[in-house]
Scaffold this active site. Structure first.
Site, PDB file in Angstrom:
ATOM      1  N   ALA A  25     -33.247 -19.076  20.735  1.00 36.92           N
ATOM      2  CA  ALA A  25     -33.857 -19.386  19.500  1.00 36.92           C
ATOM      3  C   ALA A  25     -34.942 -18.316  19.369  1.00 36.92           C
ATOM      4  O   ALA A  25     -35.199 -17.234  20.138  1.00 36.92           O
ATOM      5  CB  ALA A  25     -34.696 -20.614  19.722  1.00 36.92           C
ATOM      6  N   HIS A  26     -35.815 -18.311  18.161  1.00 40.21           N
ATOM      7  CA  HIS A  26     -36.532 -17.286  17.729  1.00 40.21           C
ATOM      8  C   HIS A  26     -37.566 -16.958  18.410  1.00 40.21           C
ATOM      9  O   HIS A  26     -38.174 -18.100  19.232  1.00 40.21           O
ATOM     10  CB  HIS A  26     -36.998 -17.416  16.201  1.00 40.21           C
ATOM     11  CG  HIS A  26     -37.537 -19.068  16.187  1.00 40.21           C
ATOM     12  ND1 HIS A  26     -38.089 -19.384  14.791  1.00 40.21           N
ATOM     13  CD2 HIS A  26     -37.669 -20.053  16.733  1.00 40.21           C
ATOM     14  CE1 HIS A  26     -38.391 -20.717  14.670  1.00 40.21           C
ATOM     15  NE2 HIS A  26     -38.181 -21.061  16.111  1.00 40.21           N
ATOM     16  N   ASN A  27     -38.021 -15.716  18.817  1.00 46.54           N
ATOM     17  CA  ASN A  27     -39.189 -15.384  19.468  1.00 46.54           C
ATOM     18  C   ASN A  27     -39.034 -15.601  21.039  1.00 46.54           C
ATOM     19  O   ASN A  27     -40.105 -15.535  21.788  1.00 46.54           O
ATOM     20  CB  ASN A  27     -40.368 -16.421  19.100  1.00 46.54           C
ATOM     21  CG  ASN A  27     -40.964 -15.769  17.678  1.00 46.54           C
ATOM     22  OD1 ASN A  27     -40.074 -16.284  16.590  1.00 46.54           O
ATOM     23  ND2 ASN A  27     -41.727 -14.884  17.463  1.00 46.54           N
ATOM     24  N   SER A  30     -39.793 -19.489  21.500  1.00 45.84           N
ATOM     25  CA  SER A  30     -40.969 -18.876  22.090  1.00 45.84           C
ATOM     26  C   SER A  30     -41.168 -18.895  23.497  1.00 45.84           C
ATOM     27  O   SER A  30     -41.864 -18.573  24.005  1.00 45.84           O
ATOM     28  CB  SER A  30     -42.131 -19.557  21.380  1.00 45.84           C
ATOM     29  OG  SER A  30     -42.225 -19.217  19.992  1.00 45.84           O
ATOM     30  N   GLN A  37     -37.873 -16.327   8.133  1.00 44.96           N
ATOM     31  CA  GLN A  37     -37.734 -15.577   9.319  1.00 44.96           C
ATOM     32  C   GLN A  37     -37.756 -14.043   9.044  1.00 44.96           C
ATOM     33  O   GLN A  37     -36.561 -13.713   8.903  1.00 44.96           O
ATOM     34  CB  GLN A  37     -36.559 -16.288  10.195  1.00 44.96           C
ATOM     35  CG  GLN A  37     -36.645 -17.609  10.094  1.00 44.96           C
ATOM     36  CD  GLN A  37     -37.697 -18.334  11.135  1.00 44.96           C
ATOM     37  OE1 GLN A  37     -37.873 -17.756  12.557  1.00 44.96           O
ATOM     38  NE2 GLN A  37     -38.436 -19.408  10.711  1.00 44.96           N
TER      39      GLN A  37
END
Lengths: 340, 340, 340
Positions: free
Chosen positions: B239-241, B259, B198
């Protein structure tokens, strides 16, 4: 540590049936206890587990008979007897914490430490803060300006107690917990969420235990309060101005929104959500994952999201399972009716 | 601090009905305000609370009449007027943080600190990190390699900002919050969840406030972004993105999976869950505990798990309550039909 | 870093269709990749995204044809090929952590550090603790008495590992996580929740990754165990005496109550709740926000609160949507019946 069964029986006021000078060296669960361990039968329904037990001694409920145990001590509450002996073994394992602050702790000259306080490495105690006698601060804790920690408290590593908050005697706080973060309060003015300063505090009464990574917000004005003897599990959220009564159980991941009140001896089970300005009655139980939407009366048990009285909720769940049958019948009736 | 009603009225552009030189020494809620405090009537529906009030002065909505107040200042938005005065009192209570790093702070020689930066005891600022003018880092914070913290920020004790992350001007982050932890990304290869590195970052735009023990994951590639003016409550997972728009309200214990995108002025209420790759529209509202399963259009209000449009969800809940009646009728019909 | 397509193709055993000496300088997603980046087509269904791609090279599934790419490397699993190259770029970005403890770290003289251990600023390593070779402790971590951290581990800033806990080789733990906090155990005696000492430990097997602000409680007696290769997301709660199998995925905000067991390769999706003393089978899937109420067999997929088999739950949700139609019909029948 070694302790005879005679001594143990005496400590718990139990009746020993077995060898008085038999030596116990440890504590264990019923299934894993060895000949050196003492254990207990938690409930008569687990009686079958006794058959293969190898324990040195088993606490049994008074009046219960078993040929499967090496030695037995009869007591009214076997679990409680076991816990009392467990506490002795646990105490022996505890480190002897040196009194006084570690050389790397940063303590403001105006802070007041009681007698025999342990302040671990890297702790920071800010201006005017007070820490009571015999309290142990593990490393890396933060105690904010004018915060007060009572006597005999135990703060595990990396606890944050923000300014002005008050922690009563005998309170245990686990790592990562934040007491006194700002309440979540804004007022929308011309498209901007303007922050409402949060200048109240958090008061944690005596004998409370707070799990790891819990968040308890300070009040906007006045106080957020956790009542005496209440036990809070990990990752719980308690918002600003909430009042929690005495001896409550607040299980992991529960969220309680602003200004809500929880009575004494209430239980909020895991992941339950309480919105703002709600009253949960004394001895009320909110079952896991429930989403309360209205006040819960004293002694009530509620379940579901939205939460309903437990019996009603269970009945509705049973009927929910019958939806296929219901729909089948409704379709049939519609068809027949259409023919007519 | 003491301030006259004349001064207060002038600060909020209000109309004073009362004693101009009356001295106010504090702020309080309507029910607890004393003769030295100023307070406000939040809504006309709370009018009854005025009867027993003892406040020195009450902010009242323009045009509202009451004989029950000692002094009144009429304004268009009493809460906002109150908040503005509260801010003055709150500011006065704030400690004067000394500029410069505490002697126990560890600051990499390549790190760049702006003017009048406060770096508390035990903070660690890593290689190449930047901290803007007038920013306050409370004790025990961590700022990772090449992370950038803007001007006028406030990081409470024990905040972690991992490498490369960017925090805009005027951002407030509460204790225990982690910005830039690795996103949760794996690919299953021959029975093993192989980690996907990441290497993206988190960007937090200006005027965001982030509560305690929040987690915001860095992007796999690119960035996770929190839009300007958004306010995030405690224990939220991002969370990521994920991209969150401007001026959103993300209430405690919400989880937003990888996302997903949230528009501007959206509200995600407590414990709501947003799965991955979902779009939540501008000004959309996701009610507490809802589990979104599909995109939510602009302005929509959804509820339930799975989430449905609010009106529909409420109607279904009402009919759910009628399941006993429905089932009773269906049974009756089946019986009668069976007889025939 | 620069690497030729020939080298990349060789590293992933792929078939290059393009310019062998073309230089790649970075990695990116399909939509944002520039002429200097390599990227991948995650699934054939995203084929349309290729049209506008500007990437230097795209990993494509073997057999897939596209005229829209500058260069292509054909592999059986494009994502995995990409991840392997991503890892090379990620590794290059990692800081070279100096071996040995930072001067501000506090390490008990009886603690044992392996070879080439990095101990960041402000870390505290307590009596008798062990840290294996090549392990990196970022700043401000705490390792308790007699805790054991294996080789090649990575603990991000502000991780707490309490006394006696064991962390296997190659484990990654993110910031704010607490391993070994006391289990939540009390026995009610004369109106007081008496604490049950928690003297067990937590064992984390090798290759586990644990997200940020997670809490894993130590066992009352014995151990809480996380199986090899399991990946735990942020803000997860794992209670005392829980056993989690190998290679599980435990997504953000899941809560697992005391003594429950999770098999191998199980997936617990976001915000799901598992009560105490439940068994979740191998390869079982608990869908997001579900509230499990009974054991889940191997391979089963469950959904809802209370959780039901997924197909059944989906059918019931579909019928739930038909409640208006059902109620309409029931009312009609009741009316007609009343007339008769």
């Amino acid at each position: 540590m070694r302790i005879t069964l005679k001594e143990i029986a005496s400590l718990v006021s139990g009746e020993l049936k077995g060898q008085e000078d038999y030596l116990i060296e440890g504590v264990a669960g019923l299934e894993s206890a060895s000949a050196k361990d003492i254990t207990y039968l938690g409930h008569v329904k687990y009686e079958d587990l006794l058959v293969s037990n190898k324990a040195g001694c088993v606490f049994l409920p008074a009046g219960f008979k078993s040929d499967a145990v090496r030695n037995a001590i009869y007591v009214s509450n076997p679990q409680w007897a076991f816990v009392r002996i467990l506490r002795i073994f646990a105490k022996e394992r505890q480190p002897k914490m040196p009194w006084g602050p570690h050389s790397t702790a940063v303590i403001h000259p105006t802070a007041k430490l009681g007698k025999n306080v342990h302040v671990g490495a890297g702790c920071v105690i800010d201006e005017g803060a007070e820490v009571g006698d015999l309290t142990v601060l593990y490393p890396q804790c933060y105690v904010g300006r004018y915060a007060k920690i009572g006597k005999n408290c135990l703060l595990y590593p990396q606890v944050v107690v923000r300014e002005d908050c008050e922690i009563g005697e005998g309170v245990i706080v686990h790592s990562g917990t934040v007491i006194g973060s700002d309440g979540y309060g804004y007022v929308l003015i011309e498209g901007v969420h303007e922050k409402i300063p949060q200048i109240g505090k958090v008061v944690v009464e005596e004998d409370v235990e707070i799990g790891a990574n819990v968040t308890i917000d300070r009040a906007t004005l006045g106080e957020t309060r956790i009542g005496r003897g209440t036990k809070i599990d990990n990752l719980v959220q308690i918002a600003h101005n909430v009042k929690i009564g005495k001896h409550c159980l607040i299980i992991s991941q529960v969220g309680i929104a602003g200004s809500s009140q929880v009575g004494d001896y209430a239980t909020l089970a895991g992941q339950a959500g309480i919105p703002d300005h709600i009253k949960i009655g004394n001895k009320a139980i909110v079952i896991a994952q429930s989403g309360v939407m209205a006040d819960v009366p004293d002694g009530a048990v509620v379940f579901g999201s939205p939460a309903r009285p437990h019996r009603e909720a269970m009945k509705l769940q049973a009927l929910f399972n019958k939806l296929p049958e219901i729909y089948e019948t409704v379709k049939k009736w519609k068809n027949e009716n259409a023919k007519v």
